[in-house]
Scaffold this motif. Structure first.
Motif, PDB file in Angstrom:
ATOM      1  N   GLN A 148       9.005  -3.583   6.178  1.00  0.00           N
ATOM      2  CA  GLN A 148       7.610  -3.560   6.612  1.00  0.00           C
ATOM      3  C   GLN A 148       7.235  -2.237   7.263  1.00  0.00           C
ATOM      4  OE1 GLN A 148       5.148  -6.072   6.402  1.00  0.00           O
ATOM      5  NE2 GLN A 148       6.591  -6.723   4.843  1.00  0.00           N
ATOM      6  N   LEU A 149       8.158  -1.306   7.281  1.00  0.00           N
ATOM      7  CA  LEU A 149       7.946  -0.071   8.028  1.00  0.00           C
ATOM      8  C   LEU A 149       6.647   0.640   7.669  1.00  0.00           C
ATOM      9  CD1 LEU A 149       8.832   2.083   9.997  1.00  0.00           C
ATOM     10  CD2 LEU A 149      10.323   3.048   8.257  1.00  0.00           C
ATOM     11  N   ILE A 150       6.380   0.788   6.377  1.00  0.00           N
ATOM     12  CA  ILE A 150       5.184   1.541   5.995  1.00  0.00           C
ATOM     13  C   ILE A 150       3.919   0.783   6.364  1.00  0.00           C
ATOM     14  CG2 ILE A 150       3.918   2.469   4.006  1.00  0.00           C
ATOM     15  CD1 ILE A 150       6.596   3.224   2.820  1.00  0.00           C
ATOM     16  N   GLU A 151       3.903  -0.531   6.164  1.00  0.00           N
ATOM     17  CA  GLU A 151       2.730  -1.318   6.553  1.00  0.00           C
ATOM     18  C   GLU A 151       2.483  -1.207   8.050  1.00  0.00           C
ATOM     19  OE1 GLU A 151       0.491  -3.360   4.889  1.00  0.00           O
ATOM     20  OE2 GLU A 151       1.262  -2.525   3.021  1.00  0.00           O
ATOM     21  N   GLY A 182      10.192   0.208   2.204  1.00  0.00           N
ATOM     22  CA  GLY A 182       9.948   0.757   3.525  1.00  0.00           C
ATOM     23  C   GLY A 182      10.618   2.096   3.762  1.00  0.00           C
ATOM     24  N   ARG A 231       0.822  -1.203   0.000  1.00  0.00           N
ATOM     25  CA  ARG A 231       0.000   0.000   0.000  1.00  0.00           C
ATOM     26  C   ARG A 231       0.856   1.253   0.000  1.00  0.00           C
ATOM     27  NH1 ARG A 231      -3.734  -0.507   5.090  1.00  0.00           N
ATOM     28  NH2 ARG A 231      -1.957  -1.707   5.830  1.00  0.00           N
TER      29      ARG A 231
END
Lengths: 617, 176, 228
Positions: B19-22, A316, A297
């Motif tokens: 995975q930071l943004i998730e 990320g 997303r």
């Protein structure tokens, strides 16, 4: 659903599904896309389902919740087959009548048919409606056949037929050659030849390559990717599978904009279903091809539509673009060879494999093949998603499909390509929708956004709008974009507020040229386009703002005054009550007056007045 | 500020910087904003330098570093909506509520955000309020919407008072 | 073993190790390409765009930043064409209009041939060159500061705006900052900024682009000075 271990098992499944559906005599398609949902189509879906059940028609009538049909203003939309009967503005209360009259008795309900806003004529079938008639809906038409959350629908409609062809009879080189021969060019804005991109990726050594679907769709006013991804995610997935096979990728990402929750949801369901059937994962259909897809997303950043920023986001990190002297097909996601394409580009791929490159290339112009989905919005009668063959003229799109002016105003320009594109005046409307033709004229197809503007649109204000947008979305890393756009906006703001000087027009051009050559990424390099194209074609309007301190379209607040026409005012007092700034005074049944010192030109009084008495001068 | 939810969010993602943004999106959804403690925990949990987490949280529009109002009016500022007057709507919202985009009204009830295109362009101007989309919004419709939400809050307050329930509102801002 | 490639810069044949960028190769050979965000031994980010050159590919000239362009065999580069000089001048004009209150920035403007500033002056105290961030991240690995925010809001800051305890106040960020030395006539009052035009730089925009060990370089650590 059991895992398919071979091409034959897939075909057996397809046959079984078709046989099951033979008992279906009628299909009722209710649109469940974002647009119709906003108009409460969920209630319509529930009502129709309840009605069908209570009439005992579950076995012979199929209710299919589809994706977007592109005509959102007419929603909620219901289509009945056989007959291709097209109903608009359907309410839950209509469900009974639809089931009883149309489904059971085969009769058409006149009042639900599409009505031409000017002539009053009603049209029965989708194909007859002027909006749809002139289109060539190769991709969008497929939305009516499938429920996006049903892989069975997709397979029954002939989907996942390209995948076996690619796995059984074609080498990666064959696939790349086919795509090259088709002439397919990127549909996201760049227009880069897809075959060439895939070829370079295929030829780059690497054992961990990626394919990415760019569903960031940041251009404001564009929603075709939403429509395709929400409505037919398997079509996009199948395209990615073909691409992955061609370039040698084992992992794929669909990067969906944060602001499209339904597209995220439907893509996730589609991936799950494909995995269940074994169409994603290891040893697909019993071959050595392994490929899986993940949904990523966005975080709310237009700049993440740029390929290197998008990849940084998947990793990320902040979405800051990096220089592309080395292409991303060589050094992309996690420094691996990566093929990134737009949703619409991927959606075109399965049909090219199935029908052949010559079929695809038979539509379009010499340099731009196939069809393009445009998002037609603005001051035009019919707004919505329009799919036309490349080479169609802007005039045809705006007048034949769009139906011309919505309110009698004279149409005078069209803005194409979103914030990276430009404005084209009426006398350029014979130009074709074609990558090179529009680029040469100072605009571009871009992602396909087409905003129609009339005499009440100020072109300087349009330039200001896009600059404000780009300034907000710039990542801020490089000087020309961060500071350059800011300075251009400073100058344009001066012009819209009556402080403009003629030499600033030359400065705008020079600054625009500098930014377009020196900015680090595509956002910056194309940022001056709205300004430069409006300067090129609408210079007299800029000059009016500067020399006469006048806004001909009546938009720029500092240069206009609101006044009440004493001949039309009835003294009803509606404007006085609605003015939050206390700027209107007047006695009942007497002409009201606006105090220009207090007036903030917010436009509320004008929209509330039923006698059209508030004027802009 | 209960942070047990953070453990759940970090589960299965520990030591995976990509995975930071998730993770931050899940934090945003759970808390309505990204609290300072969350940034510190995420930094440790994922193995990403603190400044990097802070950087990502401040870069993307989806992440708020301060709490929002209970009712967030997200106003679409896309081209199609702009051409239909979304700019005037924004001015109207600002003057009606007395706050600028990004700020919260003193009673903690409302805040205004503007977003660049929700993808429902044919139905613009669009205002989304906590997930539900309002279409073809005019200044009058907007006024009605705000009034309806306000009176709903007053009703709820009276009800809670009558039931002697604690008032629910926005989470208190984290200590600076 | 270093592998070398041969390329052509401004007509001169240059040999450079594979993996280096065009800016480093040019500096090594004494070809002057103005730059701001480039510092030897730090990574290059291509933010200031002052080091732009023309990269000639298939007869077409592409304007690109030389600090992020890696050398390739047979590359043809032009650093000082009329187009490049004009673009650099416009960029330097933007730069000095943002932050005139620094000797280094005034020097850059002069070196790039800025004669008049057509924008209202502002008085920013940071040009977002990123040198401080890179020195903290890459040399000292403290990671105490970074770029925060986006677009106009982008600025250098500590996490949460508070100096963390792992910042040991080594002072390197201040050392590499181009904004620390005020203009020769002293700090400019806000509202009274101007283009100084008298800092001791011997170069005008008509020079053929070769290094002359100018005071500009001495002032803020041009790559030629620091690298040597």
């Amino acid at each position: 659903m059991t895992r398919l271990n071979s091409y034959r098992e897939l075909e057996h499944l397809r046959q079984r599904l078709l046989e099951q559906r033979q008992t279906i005599t009628t299909t009722v398609m209710v649109c469940g896309g974002t647009g119709c949902r906003t108009s409460n189509s969920q209630a319509v879906i529930d009502a129709v389902r309840e009605e069908l059940t209570s009439q005992g028609l579950d076995g012979s009538v199929r209710l299919c919740v589809t994706g977007c049909h592109g005509f959102c203003e007419q929603g909620p939309v219901v289509i009945i087959e056989p007959g291709n009967i097209f109903y608009c503005h359907v309410t839950p209360e209509d469900a009974f009548e639809i089931v009883y009259q149309t489904v059971m008795k085969g009769e058409v309900i006149e009042r639900l048919l599409y009505e031409d806003p000017v002539s009053g004529e009603r049209f029965k079938t989708e194909g007859e409606i002027p909006f749809y008639k002139a289109q060539e809906r190769r991709i969008l038409s497929r939305n009516r056949l499938v429920d996006p959350c049903s892989i069975e629908d997709y397979i029954a409609a002939g989907g996942y037929s390209a995948l076996p062809i690619v796995l059984n009879g074609m080498t990666p080189q064959n696939i790349v050659n086919e795509i090259k021969a088709s002439g397919l060019r990127g549909r996201g804005g760049g227009g880069f030849p897809t075959g060439r991109k895939w070829a370079e990726c295929m030829e780059t050594p690497g054992d961990e390559k990626y394919v990415i679907c760019n569903a960031d769709e940041g251009d404001p006013g564009a929603y075709m990717d939403r429509c395709v991804l929400e409505g037919n995610p398997h079509l996009v997935l199948e395209g990615m599978m073909v691409g992955a096979r061609a370039v040698g990728a084992s992992k794929g990402y669909i990067y969906v904009r944060n602001e499209y929750p339904l597209a995220v949801k439907n893509s996730r369901i589609a991936v799950e279903q494909a995995r269940e059937l074994g169409l994603l994962g290891n040893n697909i259909l019993g071959t050595s091809f392994s490929f899986d897809v993940e949904i990523a997303r966005g975080g709310g950043a237009f700049v993440c539509g740029e390929s290197t920023a998008l990849m940084a986001s998947i990793e990320g990190k902040v979405g800051e673009p990096r220089p592309k002297d080395v292409h991303t097909v060589v050094d992309g996601l996690y420094h691996q060879p990566t093929t990134l394409n737009n949703v619409e580009t991927w959606a075109n791929v399965p049909a090219i494999i199935l029908n052949g490159s010559s079929w695809f290339a038979s539509e379009g112009t010499k340099g731009s093949k196939g069809t393009k989905i445009l998002s037609l919005t603005g001051r035009v009668k019919n707004t919505g998603l329009v799919e036309v063959a490349m080479g169609t003229s802007i005039r045809e799109v705006v007048f034949d499909i769009g139906g011309g002016s919505a309110n009698g105003n004279k149409i005078r320009a069209v803005q194409t390509g979103g914030p990276s594109g430009g404005c084209l005046p009426l006398d350029k409307f014979d130009l074709a929708v074609d990558f090179d033709v529009l680029a040469e004229a100072g605009s571009m197809i871009g992602s396909g956004g087409m905003v129609v503007m009339d005499e009440e649109t100020c072109m300087v204000d349009v330039a200001k709008y896009f600059l404000t947008f780009l300034q907000d979305e710039s990542c801020g890393k490089c000087l020309p974009c961060r500071v350059g756009i800011d300075r251009m906006l400073e100058i344009i703001t001066d012009i819209t507020e009556g402080r403009g000087r003629m030499e600033q027009l030359d400065l705008l051009e020079e600054l625009g040229d500098t930014i377009s050559q020196t900015a680090l990424c595509g956002l910056g390099r194309t940022a001056p386009n709205p300004v430069l194209s409006t300067l090129r074609y609408f210079r007299p309007e800029y000059e009016a703002h500067i020399k006469e301190k006048r806004c001909p379209a009546g938009v720029c607040k500092a240069l206009i005054t609101y006044r009440i026409d004493p001949d039309k005012c009835t003294g009803c007092g509606v404007c006085l009550r609605s003015c939050v700034h206390g700027a209107i005074t007047g006695q009942k049944k007497e002409v009201h007056v606006i105090d220009t010192q207090l007036c903030q030109k917010c436009g509320v009084c004008r929209s509330e007045c039923k006698f059209d008495a508030v004027q802009v001068v | 500020m209960p942070l047990q939810a953070l453990d759940q969010i970090l589960e299965g993602r520990r030591s995976q910087p990509n995975q930071l943004i998730e993770v931050l999106q899940d934090v945003q959804k759970s808390y309505g904003y990204i609290p300072r403690e969350a940034i510190e925990s995420v930094s440790k949990g994922l193995g990403v330098p603190l400044i990097e987490v802070y950087r990502v949280a401040s870069f993307y529009k989806a992440f708020k570093l301060k709490p929002s109002g209970k009712h967030v009016l997200t106003m679409c500022a896309g081209t199609a909506c702009h051409v239909r007057g979304s700019g005037l709507l924004l001015d109207h919202a600002v003057s009606q509520l007395g706050v600028k985009p990004g700020e919260v009204t003193p009673d903690g009830l409302f805040s205004i955000e503007h977003v660049n295109c929700l993808g429902a362009c044919a139905l613009g101007p669009i205002i989304a309020e906590n997930g539900s989309y309002h279409h073809h919004v005019t200044p009058a419709k907007l006024r009605k919407l705000i009034e309806t939400l306000r009176s709903q809050e007053v009703e709820d307050a009276h009800y809670d008072q009558a039931q002697q329930l604690p008032r629910t509102g926005t989470p208190a801002p984290a200590a600076p | 073993m270093l592998q070398y490639v041969n390329l052509n810069i401004d007509g001169a044949n240059v040999r450079a190790p594979r993996g280096t960028n065009v800016l480093d190769a040019a500096i090594e050979y004494g070809i002057c390409i103005p730059h701001l965000c480039h510092v030897p031994n730090l990574s290059d980010i291509g933010a200031c765009r002052l080091c732009i050159v023309e990269h000639v590919v298939n007869g077409r000239s592409e304007v690109t930043a030389s600090c992020t362009l890696n050398v390739e065999e047979g590359m043809v580069i032009r650093t000082n064409t009329e187009n490049i000089r004009r673009l650099r001048r416009n960029l330097a004009e933007l730069l000095v209009a943002q932050a005139p209150n620094s000797r280094a920035i005034q020097d850059i403007a002069l070196r790039c041939g800025v004669k008049e500033v057509r924008y209202p002056f502002r008085n920013e105290d940071c040009v977002l060159c990123g040198r401080c961030v890179r020195v903290c991240t890459e040399i000292w690995q403290a990671r105490a500061i970074g770029f925060v925010g986006r677009g106009k809001d982008r600025h250098v800051d500590f996490p949460f705006g508070i100096r963390p305890d792992f910042c040991k106040q080594c002072g390197n960020c201040i050392q590499v900052c181009p904004m620390t030395i005020p203009p020769c006539d002293g700090p400019m009052k806000p509202g009274e900024e101007y283009l100084c035009l008298k800092c001791e730089s011997q170069l005008m925009d008509e020079t053929p682009g070769s290094c002359a060990w100018c005071k500009l370089g001495e002032g803020f650590g041009c790559g030629r000075y620091v690298g040597v």
